[in-house]
Design a protein around this motif. Structure first.
Motif, mmCIF file in Angstrom:
data_model
loop_
_atom_site.group_PDB
_atom_site.id
_atom_site.type_symbol
_atom_site.label_atom_id
_atom_site.label_comp_id
_atom_site.label_asym_id
_atom_site.label_seq_id
_atom_site.Cartn_x
_atom_site.Cartn_y
_atom_site.Cartn_z
ATOM 1 N N ALA A 128 7.224 -6.072 8.209
ATOM 2 C CA ALA A 128 6.098 -6.982 8.383
ATOM 3 C C ALA A 128 5.117 -6.428 9.413
ATOM 4 N N THR A 129 3.875 -6.797 9.258
ATOM 5 C CA THR A 129 2.823 -6.457 10.222
ATOM 6 C C THR A 129 2.330 -7.755 10.860
ATOM 7 N N ASP B 249 1.017 -10.411 8.660
ATOM 8 C CA ASP B 249 1.930 -11.187 7.824
ATOM 9 C C ASP B 249 2.477 -12.420 8.530
ATOM 10 N N ALA B 250 2.194 -12.585 9.812
ATOM 11 C CA ALA B 250 2.848 -13.625 10.607
ATOM 12 C C ALA B 250 2.661 -15.018 10.001
ATOM 13 N N ILE C 126 4.745 -15.475 6.906
ATOM 14 C CA ILE C 126 6.166 -15.600 7.238
ATOM 15 C C ILE C 126 6.488 -17.028 7.656
ATOM 16 N N ALA D 295 7.048 -12.395 14.686
ATOM 17 C CA ALA D 295 6.420 -11.126 14.308
ATOM 18 C C ALA D 295 5.888 -10.452 15.573
ATOM 19 N N GLN E 175 12.797 -7.580 14.361
ATOM 20 C CA GLN E 175 12.063 -6.878 13.317
ATOM 21 C C GLN E 175 12.049 -7.785 12.093
ATOM 22 N N LEU E 176 10.866 -8.012 11.547
ATOM 23 C CA LEU E 176 10.733 -8.851 10.364
ATOM 24 C C LEU E 176 10.312 -8.008 9.171
ATOM 25 N N THR F 119 10.993 -13.358 3.034
ATOM 26 C CA THR F 119 11.088 -12.719 4.340
ATOM 27 C C THR F 119 12.534 -12.696 4.818
ATOM 28 N N ALA G 149 14.803 -11.497 8.750
ATOM 29 C CA ALA G 149 14.675 -11.011 10.123
ATOM 30 C C ALA G 149 15.910 -10.231 10.551
#
Length: 267
Positions: free
Chosen positions: A134-135, A138-139, A142, A164, A170-171, A183, A185
């Motif tokens: 994820a970046t 993307d928060a 998510i 995130a 790390q997601l 998603t 984690a």
């Protein structure tokens, strides 16, 4: 085996406590330590998964005073439904009887499977979805996916979105085209990786997202130098299908115990 069971509970408690620290802006949400146990309290999410006790009697013998303090903490927060997990390692032996005397009882979902695996490469998990780390962009997605999958109020999406980029986490996301639809984690501490918050939008389930996200997180845990990777899921009730447990076992996890769930009495 006892060491694996202990490690599996310890990393889950640490991950959940950090998750609750990330949700400090959510009214009433807290992770407390009582009698050596981690007590997770979330009044805005009135379900047992978010209101529960991990590790009671594991690192130190539980007492009846601990049970009194745990109940007082939940009641003071306005929570009337919670679980106390009872690990096979929990001491003293009288703990089970103390719970029953206080009218705790096993719910239909009476146990969770605790599972571990060594940090060997993940088996391929084919899917037509695109799985990636994820970046920050993307928060928001998510948060929406987690709230939708766990049937939580949409207002809580920022809580999960806040993971995130959070230290220790790390997601990963699985995307249908450009849009994330699932998603998962990874939380790492002290050489152990915990996999959690696996969530998929309802209309995208059955497409291999979670198997692929498991594989991605296993590889990420290996890259982070983890000596052990841990997760858990509810054990099936009766003859029900349990895709989550099946996915986890296919990913090379081995069950180390069944952890009983004692539900608090409903007054």
């Amino acid at each position: 085996m006892n060491e694996l069971i202990h490690d599996a509970d310890t990393i889950e408690a640490a991950a959940c406590a950090d998750l609750y620290a990330a949700g400090a802006d959510v009214p009433g949400t807290s992770a407390q330590t009582i009698g050596g146990a981690t007590v997770l309290i979330a009044p805005s999410i009135p379900v047992s998964h978010f209101n529960r006790v991990i590790g009671l009697g594991v690192d130190q013998a539980a007492t009846e005073a601990d049970l009194d303090a745990i109940e007082a903490a939940f009641r003071a927060s306005g929570v009337n439904s919670w679980w106390v997990h009872r690990s096979p390692l929990a001491q003293p032996a009288a703990l089970e009887e103390w719970l029953r005397q206080r009218r705790y009882a096993l719910p239909p979902r009476r146990a969770w499977a605790k599972l571990v695996r060594d940090p060997v490469p993940a088996a391929p998990a084919p899917t037509a979805l695109a799985v990636r780390a994820a970046t920050p962009a993307d928060a928001q997605a998510i948060g929406v996916i987690a709230c939708s999958a766990y049937d939580m109020p949409a207002a809580l999406a920022p809580w999960f979105a806040s993971l995130a980029g959070r230290s220790g986490w790390q997601l990963f996301v699985a995307c249908d085209g450009p849009a994330p639809v699932a998603t998962g984690a990874l939380f790492v501490r002290d050489g152990i990786g915990w996999l959690g918050i696996g969530a998929t939008l309802a209309d995208c389930r059955g497409r291999g997202a979670q198997s692929a996200l498991l594989a991605a997180r296993i590889d990420a845990a290996r890259a982070a130098g983890c000596r052990l990777i841990v997760t858990e899921t509810g054990e099936p009730v009766g003859d029900e299908a349990n895709p989550s447990l099946a996915n986890i076992r296919r990913a090379g996890f081995v069950q180390v115990c069944s952890r009983l769930n004692y539900a608090a009495p409903q007054d």
